[in-house]
Design an enzyme around this catalytic site. Structure first.
Site, PDB file in Angstrom:
ATOM      1  N   TRP A 235       0.814  -1.225   0.000  1.00 10.88           N
ATOM      2  CA  TRP A 235       0.000   0.000   0.000  1.00 10.88           C
ATOM      3  C   TRP A 235       0.845   1.271   0.000  1.00 10.88           C
ATOM      4  CZ3 TRP A 235      -4.150  -1.569   4.225  1.00 10.88           C
ATOM      5  CH2 TRP A 235      -4.926  -2.622   3.704  1.00 10.88           C
TER       6      TRP A 235
ATOM      7  N   HIS B 242      12.781  -2.752  -1.180  1.00 12.56           N
ATOM      8  CA  HIS B 242      11.946  -2.248  -2.288  1.00 12.56           C
ATOM      9  C   HIS B 242      12.729  -1.187  -3.059  1.00 12.56           C
ATOM     10  CE1 HIS B 242       8.720  -0.245  -4.445  1.00 12.56           C
ATOM     11  NE2 HIS B 242       8.033  -1.361  -4.294  1.00 12.56           N
TER      12      HIS B 242
ATOM     13  N   SER C 182       3.510  -3.066 -12.228  1.00 11.40           N
ATOM     14  CA  SER C 182       2.282  -2.805 -12.983  1.00 11.40           C
ATOM     15  C   SER C 182       1.428  -4.057 -13.206  1.00 11.40           C
ATOM     16  CB  SER C 182       2.616  -2.119 -14.317  1.00 11.40           C
ATOM     17  OG  SER C 182       3.257  -0.877 -14.066  1.00 11.40           O
TER      18      SER C 182
HETATM   19  C1  PEP Z   1       5.481  -2.101  -6.117  1.00 11.56           C
HETATM   20  O1  PEP Z   1       5.451  -1.035  -5.557  1.00 11.56           O
HETATM   21  O2  PEP Z   1       6.088  -3.048  -5.586  1.00 11.56           O
HETATM   22  C2  PEP Z   1       4.818  -2.247  -7.399  1.00 11.56           C
HETATM   23  C3  PEP Z   1       5.030  -3.329  -8.083  1.00 11.56           C
HETATM   24  O3  PEP Z   1       4.025  -1.194  -7.810  1.00 11.56           O
HETATM   25  P1  PEP Z   1       3.024  -1.174  -9.068  1.00 11.56           P
HETATM   26  O4  PEP Z   1       2.227  -2.461  -9.004  1.00 11.56           O
HETATM   27  O5  PEP Z   1       2.182   0.017  -8.860  1.00 11.56           O
HETATM   28  O6  PEP Z   1       3.863  -1.128 -10.287  1.00 11.56           O
END
Ligand code: PEP
Length: 250
Positions: A10, A95, A213
């Site tokens: 989140w 991350h 994504s």
């Molecule tokens: C993430 O933050 O780990 C991620 C994969 O973001 P998104 O799905 O928005 O690309």
């Protein structure tokens, strides 16, 4: 075999009440039984109430980061023991946003991983190449370096709970999902490299998630890939309907 894990990150979204409401709605939507493991990662301030809400449910809760020391004069930091005391069972480590904006390195990832394992938290270790690294042919070397750095000094037994999350930086929050061919190529490479660097059995049992994504429209084709064992989802985990569509992809 490897039970898939779909994890929602989140990020910096949802105050306590919103996080708790979301957890309730998600539980209603997902039900008391899921075909995959499901985890959500609220901000630190919402960990405890979200854990209370999801107690005895199939949805696990994880923190978005951790500090490696257990206590002391480290203003603003949160230890593994503190995370575990909220009821959280998982933690995201390394991350790319932590690496990009907060100085996270392979060395700090390694320290955080050791701290998480010492408190029986399931770590989701994030690795991934930037756009420039991919376009200059460095993807595999970068990933190798990140794995070596993260796993340094840990035995195969100690590494058993680790979940790897392959998140190409250029695919995060951009709408540019890696193609299934790219994802399978990298995941197969990662499993092979983990086998060489540690142990084959460990590599075969290790869950490797894809992140970047992911949405309800592309999850099924990603999950069909041999070496994809789930997803780490950012943006599409923020709405119950879209996250539900990912968790119930088949
Ligand atoms: C993430 O933050 O780990 C991620 C994969 O973001 P998104 O799905 O928005 O690309």
């Amino acid at each position: 075999m490897r039970r898939p894990l779909i994890a929602g990150n989140w990020k910096l979204h949802k105050v306590c009440d919103e996080a708790v409401d979301f957890a309730r709605e998600l539980l209603d939507a997902v039900g008391s039984k899921t075909e995959v493991d499901v985890m959500v990662a609220p901000t630190f301030t919402s960990l405890f109430p979200v854990c209370q809400t999801l107690k005895s449910s199939p949805i696990s809760v994880g923190a978005q980061d951790i500090f490696w020391e257990s206590k002391g004069a480290w203003t603003g930091e949160i230890s593994a023991e503190m995370i575990a005391s909220t009821g959280a069972t998982h933690v995201i480590i390394g991350h790319s946003e932590r690496r990009q904006f907060f100085g996270e390195t392979d060395e700090t990832v390694n320290k955080k991983l050791k701290a998480a394992l010492s408190c029986d938290l399931t770590p989701l270790v994030c690795i991934g190449e930037t756009d420039e690294e991919r376009s200059t042919g460095k993807t595999f070397d970068v990933l190798k370096g990140q794995i070596k750095g993260a796993f340094e000094g840990l035995s195969p037994d100690e590494l058993a709970p680790v979940v790897l999350a392959y998140e190409p930086v250029w695919a995060i929050g951009t709408g540019n999902t890696a193609t299934p061919e790219m994802v399978q190529e990298v995941h197969a490479f990662l499993r092979q490299f983990v086998a060489e660097f540690t142990q084959k059995d460990l590599a075969n049992g290790m869950r490797i998630l894809y992140g970047g994504s992911v949405k309800s429209g592309n999850i099924a084709e990603l999950m069909a890939l041999e070496d994809v064992d789930g997803a780490l989802v950012g943006g599409a985990s923020l709405e119950v309907e879209s996250f539900k569509g990912i968790v119930r992809y088949n």
